[in-house]
Design a protein around this motif. Structure first.
Motif, PDB file in Angstrom:
ATOM      1  N   ASP A  18       0.861  -1.171   0.000  1.00 31.84           N
ATOM      2  CA  ASP A  18       0.000   0.000   0.000  1.00 31.84           C
ATOM      3  C   ASP A  18       0.902   1.226   0.000  1.00 31.84           C
ATOM      4  N   ARG A  21       0.539   3.989   2.426  1.00 26.76           N
ATOM      5  CA  ARG A  21       0.809   3.688   3.834  1.00 26.76           C
ATOM      6  C   ARG A  21       2.182   3.028   3.953  1.00 26.76           C
ATOM      7  N   GLU A  73       3.282  -2.343  13.297  1.00 29.01           N
ATOM      8  CA  GLU A  73       2.614  -1.876  12.083  1.00 29.01           C
ATOM      9  C   GLU A  73       1.181  -2.404  12.005  1.00 29.01           C
ATOM     10  N   ARG A  91      -0.569  -0.555   8.947  1.00 27.62           N
ATOM     11  CA  ARG A  91       0.055   0.744   8.701  1.00 27.62           C
ATOM     12  C   ARG A  91      -0.957   1.877   8.547  1.00 27.62           C
ATOM     13  N   SER A  92      -2.183   1.646   9.040  1.00 20.16           N
ATOM     14  CA  SER A  92      -3.208   2.693   8.956  1.00 20.16           C
ATOM     15  C   SER A  92      -3.209   3.603  10.169  1.00 20.16           C
ATOM     16  N   SER A 176      -4.767   7.111   8.983  1.00 20.22           N
ATOM     17  CA  SER A 176      -5.189   7.263   7.594  1.00 20.22           C
ATOM     18  C   SER A 176      -6.445   6.476   7.254  1.00 20.22           C
ATOM     19  N   THR A 198      -0.388  12.995   7.322  1.00 26.34           N
ATOM     20  CA  THR A 198      -0.672  11.661   7.848  1.00 26.34           C
ATOM     21  C   THR A 198       0.594  10.810   7.768  1.00 26.34           C
ATOM     22  N   ASP A 199       1.742  11.478   7.660  1.00 29.29           N
ATOM     23  CA  ASP A 199       3.026  10.783   7.698  1.00 29.29           C
ATOM     24  C   ASP A 199       3.275  10.330   9.130  1.00 29.29           C
ATOM     25  N   ARG A 200       3.300   9.031   9.339  1.00 29.86           N
ATOM     26  CA  ARG A 200       3.342   8.525  10.711  1.00 29.86           C
ATOM     27  C   ARG A 200       4.680   8.749  11.400  1.00 29.86           C
TER      28      ARG A 200
END
Length: 304
Positions: A18, A21, A73, A91-92, A176, A198-200
């Protein structure tokens, strides 16, 4: 270029399956957060686990040093209060736990989940540029835009558990998730709230740095919520205060009243109809509203 073996190609394909993500950069996070003299002493990122709180608590029981961070993750058995279970796409979001061993009176450790809430909402407001609030005791809310009928949405939660000689604090945030991915209609995500990023990676750094600052100040004040300004800051950001609420207490009883204060032990104080001020130390809080929108019940947030 030497061709990759099929098993490596499959591994990379899964890691980047993804593109919206991407995985967290564990090495960069360690360089930014784990340094001499800092609170954070170790940081691990795992592809998947049942619960970061469970895993880190086991490490604490075996002698893990204070300041360890465990990030996943994906979680398959994430837990909220009252052992509620939730799930989210890989990864959301941010799903992580930290291990702390405060050198203050144990009687003041009850402030730790509230401290984590203050640190998290402060970091999100500054880094993601969104309006955040706290629902007592452990929920992180965002407010939808004024032209939306969505109202408050829960985007995260906090779970603190005794482990070894200290406490493991788990924090989960929906970052996200799209509307179709939300576990229940009352949930939300930073993306849906209009976050500017939304960059983690930077979000996680911001939350952990904020947590370090608040924890350090609280310890320097010997856990005093007044001297550390924790009590007043929590109250200022608490969406529960000033509202009519129903406290669903352990044992199946209810208590209804106006939430008027956070006391020195971090409890929610309700002013009941008969004029009594009753502190509530545990239970589910339902925000009662004059209209009849859908009740925000259940634990729809990502908690480890």
């Amino acid at each position: 270029m030497t061709p990759q073996p099929p098993e490596n190609r499959d591994k990379d394909a899964g890691r980047w399956s993804d593109l919206g993500r991407p995985p967290l950069n564990a090495a960069a996070l360690r360089r930014a957060l784990v340094r001499p003299g800092a609170l954070w002493t170790a940081l691990d990122v795992v592809p998947a686990t049942g619960s970061t709180n469970t895993d880190l608590a086991a490490r604490a029981a075996e002698g893990e040093a204070e300041g360890a961070i465990l990030v996943a993750e994906e979680q398959s058995s994430g837990r909220g209060r009252l052992d509620r279970v939730w799930s989210a796409p890989p990864r959301s979001g941010l799903f992580f736990s930290v291990y702390l061993a405060p050198h203050v009176s144990v009687e003041r450790w009850g402030w730790l989940p509230l401290l984590a809430g203050v640190a998290t909402t402060t970091a999100l407001s500054q880094t993601a540029g969104i309006d955040t609030a706290l629902k007592w005791p452990n929920d992180i809310l965002v407010t939808a835009p004024e032209d939306s009928a969505a109202g408050e949405r829960k985007v995260g939660g906090i779970l603190a558990e005794r482990a070894g000689p200290g406490v493991v604090i788990g924090i989960g945030l929906n970052v996200s998730l799209t509307a179709d991915e939300l576990p229940v209609p009352t949930a939300g995500s930073l993306a849906l709230a209009g976050a500017r990023t939304t960059d983690r990676d930077p979000l996680l750094r911001a939350v952990l740095r904020s947590l370090e600052r608040w924890y350090t100040d609280w310890q320097s004040a010997d856990g005093d919520p007044v001297a550390s300004r924790l009590q007043e800051t929590y109250a200022a950001g608490c969406a529960t205060l000033g509202r009519s609420v129903r406290a669903e207490l352990p044992g199946g009883t209810d208590l209804t009243g106006e939430a008027v204060a956070i006391d020195g032990d971090g409890r929610l104080v309700l002013a009941t109809a008969d004029g009594v001020q009753q502190p509530v130390g545990a239970g589910d809080i339902v925000h009662l509203r004059p209209a009849t929108p859908q009740r925000p019940e259940g634990d729809d947030s990502p908690e480890p």
